[in-house]
Each structure stands twice: as structure tokens, then as C-alpha cells.
Design a protein around this motif. Structure first.
Motif, mmCIF file in Angstrom:
data_model
loop_
_atom_site.group_PDB
_atom_site.id
_atom_site.type_symbol
_atom_site.label_atom_id
_atom_site.label_comp_id
_atom_site.label_asym_id
_atom_site.label_seq_id
_atom_site.Cartn_x
_atom_site.Cartn_y
_atom_site.Cartn_z
ATOM 1 N N LEU A 17 0.934 -1.167 0.145
ATOM 2 C CA LEU A 17 0.021 -0.022 -0.119
ATOM 3 C C LEU A 17 0.827 1.207 -0.104
ATOM 4 N N VAL A 18 0.470 2.054 -1.031
ATOM 5 C CA VAL A 18 1.267 3.467 -1.225
ATOM 6 C C VAL A 18 0.496 4.608 -0.802
ATOM 7 N N LYS A 19 0.882 5.347 -0.164
ATOM 8 C CA LYS A 19 -0.153 6.955 -0.064
ATOM 9 C C LYS A 19 0.820 7.869 -0.572
ATOM 10 N N ASP A 20 0.122 8.483 -1.622
ATOM 11 C CA ASP A 20 1.114 9.658 -2.061
ATOM 12 C C ASP A 20 2.247 9.254 -2.316
ATOM 13 N N GLY A 21 2.851 8.422 -3.030
ATOM 14 C CA GLY A 21 4.172 8.205 -3.314
ATOM 15 C C GLY A 21 5.222 7.590 -1.864
ATOM 16 N N SER A 22 4.348 7.473 -0.746
ATOM 17 C CA SER A 22 5.063 7.132 0.362
ATOM 18 C C SER A 22 4.629 5.576 0.938
ATOM 19 N N MET A 23 5.345 4.787 1.418
ATOM 20 C CA MET A 23 5.162 3.376 1.614
ATOM 21 C C MET A 23 4.390 3.465 2.832
ATOM 22 N N ILE A 24 3.344 2.622 2.990
ATOM 23 C CA ILE A 24 2.542 2.448 4.246
ATOM 24 C C ILE A 24 2.558 0.833 4.735
ATOM 25 N N ALA A 25 2.480 0.141 3.850
ATOM 26 C CA ALA A 25 2.709 -1.325 4.658
ATOM 27 C C ALA A 25 2.844 -2.412 3.308
ATOM 28 N N GLN A 26 3.567 -3.264 3.535
ATOM 29 C CA GLN A 26 3.562 -4.540 2.490
ATOM 30 C C GLN A 26 3.774 -5.814 3.075
ATOM 31 N N ALA A 27 3.119 -6.728 2.466
ATOM 32 C CA ALA A 27 3.444 -8.013 2.905
ATOM 33 C C ALA A 27 3.895 -8.944 1.649
ATOM 34 N N MET A 28 4.784 -9.829 1.905
ATOM 35 C CA MET A 28 5.351 -10.693 0.791
ATOM 36 C C MET A 28 5.789 -11.978 1.490
ATOM 37 N N TYR A 29 5.292 -12.725 0.351
ATOM 38 C CA TYR A 29 5.567 -14.327 0.407
ATOM 39 C C TYR A 29 6.736 -14.665 -0.368
ATOM 40 N N SER A 30 7.756 -15.206 -0.180
ATOM 41 C CA SER A 30 8.820 -15.563 -0.895
ATOM 42 C C SER A 30 8.738 -17.112 -1.166
ATOM 43 N N GLN A 31 8.828 -17.713 -2.457
ATOM 44 C CA GLN A 31 9.029 -19.041 -2.840
ATOM 45 C C GLN A 31 10.160 -19.393 -2.881
ATOM 46 N N ALA A 32 11.271 -18.719 -2.755
ATOM 47 C CA ALA A 32 12.735 -18.914 -3.154
ATOM 48 C C ALA A 32 13.198 -20.339 -2.382
ATOM 49 N N THR A 33 12.782 -20.785 -1.290
ATOM 50 C CA THR A 33 13.241 -22.072 -0.507
ATOM 51 C C THR A 33 12.601 -23.030 -1.371
ATOM 52 N N LEU A 34 11.536 -23.078 -1.739
ATOM 53 C CA LEU A 34 10.905 -24.165 -2.644
ATOM 54 C C LEU A 34 11.606 -24.289 -3.842
ATOM 55 N N HIS A 35 11.832 -23.001 -4.706
ATOM 56 C CA HIS A 35 12.300 -23.276 -6.167
ATOM 57 C C HIS A 35 14.024 -23.498 -5.776
ATOM 58 N N ALA A 36 14.430 -23.203 -4.898
ATOM 59 C CA ALA A 36 16.044 -23.780 -4.628
ATOM 60 C C ALA A 36 16.021 -25.119 -4.822
ATOM 61 N N LEU A 37 15.237 -25.852 -4.238
ATOM 62 C CA LEU A 37 15.280 -27.226 -4.357
ATOM 63 C C LEU A 37 15.212 -27.886 -5.991
ATOM 64 N N PHE A 38 15.070 -27.105 -6.725
ATOM 65 C CA PHE A 38 14.907 -27.273 -8.093
ATOM 66 C C PHE A 38 15.946 -26.669 -8.968
ATOM 67 N N GLY A 39 16.833 -25.742 -8.138
ATOM 68 C CA GLY A 39 17.892 -25.041 -8.837
ATOM 69 C C GLY A 39 17.204 -23.848 -9.671
ATOM 70 N N GLY A 40 16.054 -23.434 -9.782
ATOM 71 C CA GLY A 40 15.283 -22.396 -10.619
ATOM 72 C C GLY A 40 13.982 -22.391 -10.357
ATOM 73 N N VAL A 41 13.360 -21.356 -10.952
ATOM 74 C CA VAL A 41 11.918 -21.287 -10.735
ATOM 75 C C VAL A 41 10.972 -22.126 -11.435
ATOM 76 N N VAL A 42 10.172 -23.078 -10.982
ATOM 77 C CA VAL A 42 9.211 -24.114 -11.560
ATOM 78 C C VAL A 42 7.977 -23.243 -11.753
ATOM 79 N N PRO A 43 7.669 -22.967 -12.904
ATOM 80 C CA PRO A 43 6.273 -22.102 -13.215
ATOM 81 C C PRO A 43 5.016 -22.658 -12.806
#
Ligand code: KG4
Ligand code: ZN
Length: 356
Positions: A17-43
Motif C-alpha cells: 500500500l502506497v499513499k501519495d508516493g510513500s510506503m505504508i505497508a507491505q506483505a511478501m511471501y517468497s517461494q525462493a526456498t521451494l524453487h531452490a530445491l529445483f535450482g530455478g523457478v518451476v512455473p
């Protein structure tokens, strides 16, 4: 104006969420550990994980702030380039929200969002030379406005981040390897092992595949530089650290050479530049940041470079550019389509007549 940004182009589900150009809040879920098992992103896995995570990320963004979803004025979504299935999840979700809340929808070019990311931290000065160094793309652009970015140069093969990731895999590092290579390079002594790629050719384009091949031959001839396990530290394999320092030097040299050529091209073609806009995950690299800062200082250009956390994929940059575009009158209808990697993003905004 409150803008909700949705990013799902690769392996990170992010809502911000951005208000007038400023950051308010963010949530992120990274799948990096899952794809690391395969050595790259599995679409296929990536799109399923986006589908599972996206609504939770929205809930998390609004869990601890004074605003609710009903306060949002505009929905911005990454519409490409990226993995088709992953983009579809974000775009379908964005369309649903825009319809339910009866709010405007703006499809954002993920690459342009990287370039404008520093606008959340600094005043941007346009026109500008944009330098995008990411995991899937390497481009230089001449930028005159949020909606006008003309490509001046591109990689002919691998993207710069792809080289770090692929060489990292050969060295026994986990995916993505860019940050680990930087950590090893900081401890290693650079040696002139590798020829900086594609520097003799008098063109604004890049090519990194030859450098990857140089590394492949070197690693085959010197297998002791490969990590025995991916959690090894630089002190435990200084040969690997030296290879990483030498690789980083070759990449940095190639980038600075091409940026210098591109600045000369702009001068020759009377393309006025006020600043250098840098973006993309590889811009988090301290060697490359410093080298590009030096170029900016030497030639007298203002440098706009996002803080490292804003260089890699995030939804703030999508919300920010979406809001800038919407403020200039640009928006999309519910016909907005995802554009996968390899296809040109069409310039298909609608424009409000009374906007500037
Ligand atoms: O921009 P980005 O988050 O994703 C794409 O849009 O592609 O960039 C991810 C890329 C990966 O290749 C990763 O290895 C690289 O950025 N990267 C780095 C660093 N941090 C991330 N490369 C070099 N040094 C870093 N510190
Ligand atoms: Zn990206």
C-alpha cells in the motif's frame, strides 16, 4: 491517494500500500526456498503458490494499519514480463478487487517499475538514462516520462542476474545466487581471469553468455573452487571467493563500459539526460552500485538508485508507478492482459481526457 500494488510476476507474491508516493505497508511471501530445491523457478509451482498466498498477503497488509481495503483509490498490478501463470493469478485477483471496490485498474510494466522504484526515496529528474539490471532482463532506456521508456540497448542472450544465478549453480550455491556471489566477492581477491564480455563490439547491446562459458571452462579445470555444500562461507573456500571477485569485476567492467557508450550515444543524438535511473535486483550489488555512482559523478549526472531492499522484486514499486501513471490519467479496462517474458508489452493505456 491510496494505491494497492500487486506483484506476482515470478516467485514472490507481494502486496503493498502506497499513499501519495510513500510506503505504508507491505506483505511478501517468497517461494525462493521451494524453487531452490529445483535450482530455478518451476512455473507451475510458482502459480499455485501465488494462488495460495495472495489473499493472505492482502489481509496482512491491512492487519495493523488505519486503512481498510475500502479506502483504496486505485489498484496497480504487474502485467508483465513474467511467468504467464503467475501473472494471471495477480491480474485476475486485481480485476476482482477493482470490480468489487469499483476502483480504477492500472497494469504496470514490471521492468519500468524497477526503474522508477527510487522515486519513493528521491525526487526523480527526467529525462533520464534508465539502466535495468535484473534476473531476467538487462536493458537501457531513454526515459522521458512514466509512460515513455524507449529501449536503447538490451542483452542479446543472458540477463546479468541470470549469469550470477547460473554461475552460482556451477559453484554449488543455492538459487538465486547473486547475493551469495557478492558476499564471496567481498572476501576474495580479484584476478584478471575473465575477459569482460562484449566490450570490443561498438554497440549499446550487452551479451553475457560468453562470460558464462568462460566460467564453465574455468570451473571444469579448477573443481576445487566449487563449494562442497551451499552453506560454506568464503573463508572456507577462498578459491571460490577469488572466482566470484573476478567474475564480478568482469560483469561490472562490461556494464560501466556499456553505460559510458550509451551516454556518449545520447550526447551525439542530442538526447538530453538529467539523471541515471537504476533498477533491478542486480543493482543491490555493492560493486556495481559503486561503479555506476562513479560514472554518475564523473559525468555530472544525478544518480537515482533504490536502496538494496527496493532493488529486488517488491509490490511497492508496482503501487508507486501505478499511482504515478494514474495521476497522469492512465488506466486500463478489465480487458487488461498478462504479457509473458519474451513478448513486447503493448502501450495500451486508456487516458482520462482531463488529465495532464
Ligand atoms: O529484479 P529481480 O528481483 O527479479 C527480476 O525481475 O528478474 O532480480 C533478481 C536477480 C537475481 O538474478 C539475483 O541473483 C540478483 O537479482 N541479485 C543480485 C544481488 N541481489 C539479487 N545480484 C548481484 N548482487 C546482489 N547483491
Ligand atoms: Zn524484477
Amino acid at each position: 491517494m491510496l494505491t494497492l500494488g500487486i506483484e506476482s510476476s515470478c516467485d514472490e507474491t507481494a502486496i503493498a500500500l502506497v499513499k501519495d508516493g510513500s510506503m505504508i505497508a507491505q506483505a511478501m511471501y517468497s517461494q525462493a526456498t521451494l524453487h531452490a530445491l529445483f535450482g530455478g523457478v518451476v512455473p507451475e509451482l510458482a502459480s499455485r503458490k501465488h494462488y495460495e498466498a495472495i489473499a493472505h498477503c492482502v489481509d496482512e497488509v491491512f492487519s495493523d494499519i488505519e486503512y481498510t481495503l475500502h479506502d483504496v483509490d486505485c489498484i496497480a498490478v504487474a502485467r508483465g514480463p513474467g511467468l504467464l501463470g503467475s501473472l494471471l493469478v495477480g491480474i485476475a485477483f486485481a480485476k476482482g478487487l477493482a470490480f468489487a471496490l469499483q476502483k480504477p485498474l492500472v497494469g504496470v510494466n514490471h521492468l519500468h517499475a524497477h526503474l522508477f522504484a527510487s522515486g519513493m526515496e528521491y525526487e526523480l529528474a527526467l529525462p533520464s538514462l534508465g539502466i535495468l539490471l535484473s534476473g531476467g532482463h538487462t536493458y537501457t532506456y531513454y526515459i522521458t516520462s512514466y509512460a515513455d521508456c524507449t529501449i536503447l540497448g538490451r542483452t542479446l542472450d543472458d540477463a546479468v542476474g541470470e549469469v550470477f544465478d547460473k554461475v552460482g549453480k556451477m559453484l554449488g550455491m543455492s538459487y538465486p545466487a547473486g547475493k551469495t556471489i557478492e558476499q564471496f566477492a567481498l572476501k576474495g581477491e580479484m584476478q584478471a581471469l575473465f575477459t569482460p564480455p562484449y566490450c570490443k563490439e561498438n554497440t549499446l547491446d550487452y551479451s553475457f553468455s560468453g562470460l558464462k562459458t568462460q566460467l564453465l571452462h574455468y570451473i571444469r579445470a579448477n573443481p576445487e573452487c566449487v563449494l562442497a555444500h551451499h552453506t560454506m562461507t568464503p573463508d572456507e573456500n577462498m578459491h571460490c571467493a577469488m572466482v566470484c571477485a573476478s567474475l564480478t569485476h568482469a560483469v561490472t567492467y562490461s556494464i560501466t563500459h556499456k553505460v559510458t557508450l550509451t551516454l556518449q550515444h545520447c550526447m551525439k543524438e542530442c538526447l538530453q539526460c538529467e539523471s541515471l535511473l537504476l533498477g533491478g535486483g542486480v543493482v543491490a550489488n555493492s560493486f556495481i552500485r559503486k561503479a555506476l555512482c562513479d560514472i554518475g559523478q564523473k559525468h555530472g549526472y544525478m544518480l537515482s538508485i533504490p536502496s538494496p531492499a527496493l532493488c529486488t522484486d517488491n509490490a511497492y514499486m508496482i503501487a508507486y508507478l501505478g499511482a504515478c501513471l494514474y495521476n497522469e490519467g492512465y488506466y486500463h479496462s478489465s480487458n487488461l492482459t498478462p504479457i509473458p517474458r519474451g513478448r513486447t508489452i503493448p502501450w495500451d493505456y486508456h487516458k482520462q481526457r482531463d488529465a495532464t
